[in-house]
Design a protein around this motif. Sequence first.
Motif, PDB file in Angstrom:
ATOM      1  N   HIS A   1       0.868  -1.200   0.119  1.00 56.94           N
ATOM      2  CA  HIS A   1       0.032   0.002   0.198  1.00 56.94           C
ATOM      3  C   HIS A   1       0.982   1.237  -0.099  1.00 56.94           C
TER       4      HIS A   1
ATOM      5  N   VAL B   1      -3.428   3.591   1.266  1.00 59.82           N
ATOM      6  CA  VAL B   1      -4.114   3.519  -0.115  1.00 59.82           C
ATOM      7  C   VAL B   1      -3.595   2.111  -0.735  1.00 59.82           C
TER       8      VAL B   1
ATOM      9  N   TYR C   1      -2.633  -0.719  -3.196  1.00 64.11           N
ATOM     10  CA  TYR C   1      -2.220  -0.610  -4.425  1.00 64.11           C
ATOM     11  C   TYR C   1      -3.588  -1.299  -5.333  1.00 64.11           C
ATOM     12  N   ALA C   2      -3.960  -2.247  -4.813  1.00 62.83           N
ATOM     13  CA  ALA C   2      -5.074  -3.065  -5.698  1.00 62.83           C
ATOM     14  C   ALA C   2      -6.234  -1.957  -5.725  1.00 62.83           C
ATOM     15  N   ARG C   3      -6.660  -0.946  -5.211  1.00 64.05           N
ATOM     16  CA  ARG C   3      -7.353  -0.013  -5.474  1.00 64.05           C
ATOM     17  C   ARG C   3      -7.082   1.010  -6.519  1.00 64.05           C
TER      18      ARG C   3
ATOM     19  N   ARG D   1      -6.449   2.843  -9.988  1.00 68.53           N
ATOM     20  CA  ARG D   1      -6.625   2.626 -11.163  1.00 68.53           C
ATOM     21  C   ARG D   1      -5.742   3.423 -12.244  1.00 68.53           C
TER      22      ARG D   1
ATOM     23  N   LEU E   1      -8.590   6.069  -7.860  1.00 68.02           N
ATOM     24  CA  LEU E   1      -8.729   5.016  -7.205  1.00 68.02           C
ATOM     25  C   LEU E   1     -10.197   4.209  -7.815  1.00 68.02           C
ATOM     26  N   GLU E   2     -10.396   2.961  -7.457  1.00 71.31           N
ATOM     27  CA  GLU E   2     -11.640   2.453  -7.906  1.00 71.31           C
ATOM     28  C   GLU E   2     -12.935   3.418  -7.612  1.00 71.31           C
ATOM     29  N   ARG E   3     -12.929   4.266  -6.470  1.00 73.40           N
ATOM     30  CA  ARG E   3     -13.939   5.295  -6.195  1.00 73.40           C
ATOM     31  C   ARG E   3     -13.198   6.407  -5.532  1.00 73.40           C
TER      32      ARG E   3
END
Length: 136
Positions: free
Chosen positions: A64, A76, A78-80, A82, A105-107
């Motif tokens: 993260h 945050v 890393y998988a979130r 984008r 991010l995804e959101r």
Amino acid sequence: MAAAEVYPSRVDAWLVAVLALAVGLCVWQGLAMGSVLSLAIGAATLAAVLALTVPCRYTLEADHLAVRCGLIRQRVPYARIRGVQASRNPLSAPALSLRRVKITLERGFVLVSPRERERFMAELRRRAGLTGQQIS
């Protein structure tokens, strides 16, 4: 597993000047007018600014991004992430410069201002697994 990398925030001189002027005016007025209230406001303003900005740094951890700006802390994963792109977005953020990085991010998104912006973006993209087509 990648080692943690710390990126200090870039600091805009004009921002430091504005904050110093605001605090300095309160202190000057307090001394010139003998106003304890003005001195107290200046001291409280300085304390609040320092508490919310020092230290300001971004750490790329194993899984993260850790954002720290004074008392404000954010993780945050890393998988979130984008997208990662250079930005000059003036919205409020844990950043001490308008030379920023927008992390989509995804959101939503996060704005940061690492001193070594290009290196930070490249390493963040690598750790987040973004390919050329995914970089926004």
